[in-house]
Write a protein that holds these residues in place. Structure first.
Motif, PDB file in Angstrom:
ATOM      1  N   VAL A 144     -78.310  80.689 -45.480  1.00 15.96           N
ATOM      2  CA  VAL A 144     -77.812  81.349 -46.682  1.00 15.96           C
ATOM      3  C   VAL A 144     -76.973  80.348 -47.481  1.00 15.96           C
ATOM      4  CG1 VAL A 144     -75.725  82.281 -45.610  1.00 15.96           C
ATOM      5  CG2 VAL A 144     -76.709  83.444 -47.563  1.00 15.96           C
ATOM      6  N   GLN A 145     -77.046  80.460 -48.789  1.00 18.16           N
ATOM      7  CA  GLN A 145     -76.233  79.647 -49.691  1.00 18.16           C
ATOM      8  C   GLN A 145     -75.065  80.504 -50.152  1.00 18.16           C
ATOM      9  OE1 GLN A 145     -77.176  76.442 -50.430  1.00 18.16           O
ATOM     10  NE2 GLN A 145     -75.343  76.069 -51.619  1.00 18.16           N
ATOM     11  N   CYS A 146     -73.837  79.982 -50.043  1.00 17.57           N
ATOM     12  CA  CYS A 146     -72.638  80.710 -50.448  1.00 17.57           C
ATOM     13  C   CYS A 146     -71.972  79.974 -51.608  1.00 17.57           C
ATOM     14  CB  CYS A 146     -71.644  80.817 -49.294  1.00 17.57           C
ATOM     15  SG  CYS A 146     -72.295  81.701 -47.860  1.00 17.57           S
ATOM     16  N   SER A 147     -71.442  80.738 -52.542  1.00 14.95           N
ATOM     17  CA  SER A 147     -70.830  80.124 -53.723  1.00 14.95           C
ATOM     18  C   SER A 147     -69.405  79.642 -53.469  1.00 14.95           C
ATOM     19  CB  SER A 147     -70.839  81.100 -54.901  1.00 14.95           C
ATOM     20  OG  SER A 147     -70.131  82.276 -54.554  1.00 14.95           O
ATOM     21  N   ASP A 148     -68.758  80.177 -52.426  1.00 13.62           N
ATOM     22  CA  ASP A 148     -67.384  79.767 -52.151  1.00 13.62           C
ATOM     23  C   ASP A 148     -67.142  79.677 -50.643  1.00 13.62           C
ATOM     24  OD1 ASP A 148     -66.396  82.437 -51.176  1.00 13.62           O
ATOM     25  OD2 ASP A 148     -66.866  82.994 -53.248  1.00 13.62           O
TER      26      ASP A 148
ATOM     27  N   PRO B  17     -72.926  69.969 -53.380  1.00 16.31           N
ATOM     28  CA  PRO B  17     -72.546  70.001 -54.793  1.00 16.31           C
ATOM     29  C   PRO B  17     -72.677  71.388 -55.434  1.00 16.31           C
ATOM     30  CG  PRO B  17     -74.643  68.868 -54.506  1.00 16.31           C
ATOM     31  CD  PRO B  17     -74.096  69.137 -53.140  1.00 16.31           C
ATOM     32  N   LYS B  18     -73.483  72.257 -54.829  1.00 16.30           N
ATOM     33  CA  LYS B  18     -73.695  73.593 -55.402  1.00 16.30           C
ATOM     34  C   LYS B  18     -73.042  74.697 -54.580  1.00 16.30           C
ATOM     35  CE  LYS B  18     -77.995  72.315 -57.607  1.00 16.30           C
ATOM     36  NZ  LYS B  18     -79.405  72.618 -57.771  1.00 16.30           N
ATOM     37  N   GLY B  19     -72.148  74.354 -53.652  1.00 19.11           N
ATOM     38  CA  GLY B  19     -71.482  75.360 -52.837  1.00 19.11           C
ATOM     39  C   GLY B  19     -71.629  75.058 -51.364  1.00 19.11           C
TER      40      GLY B  19
END
Length: 74
Positions: free
Chosen positions: A52-56, A30-32
């Motif tokens: 790693v968390q990616c936005s897109d 839900p957040k990327g």
């Protein structure tokens, strides 16, 4: 070594390294996009983990490509 796609569904795509000791997974949430690398304790290189968390999706794909090269072993 090479990477083979071993899973693909609406939320997760996962690749396994040809020696079977490492995987890279992209999970859409839900957040990327969350990208993680996981290497088994049994690997000759020992345990390894990165995340790693990616936005897109484009950033997630770039991270996967970088990690496939970085964590590839001869």
């Amino acid at each position: 070594m090479s990477w083979t796609e071993v899973r693909r569904d609406e939320r997760i795509v996962e690749w396994e390294r040809s020696d079977g000791h490492a995987t890279i997974r992209v999970r859409r949430g839900p957040k990327g996009w969350h990208v993680r690398f996981d290497r088994l304790h049994q690997s000759p290189d020992g345990r390894g983990y990165d995340t790693v968390q990616c936005s897109d999706e484009e950033s997630a794909d770039e991270t996967v490509a970088e990690w496939k090269a970085k964590y590839d072993v001869e």
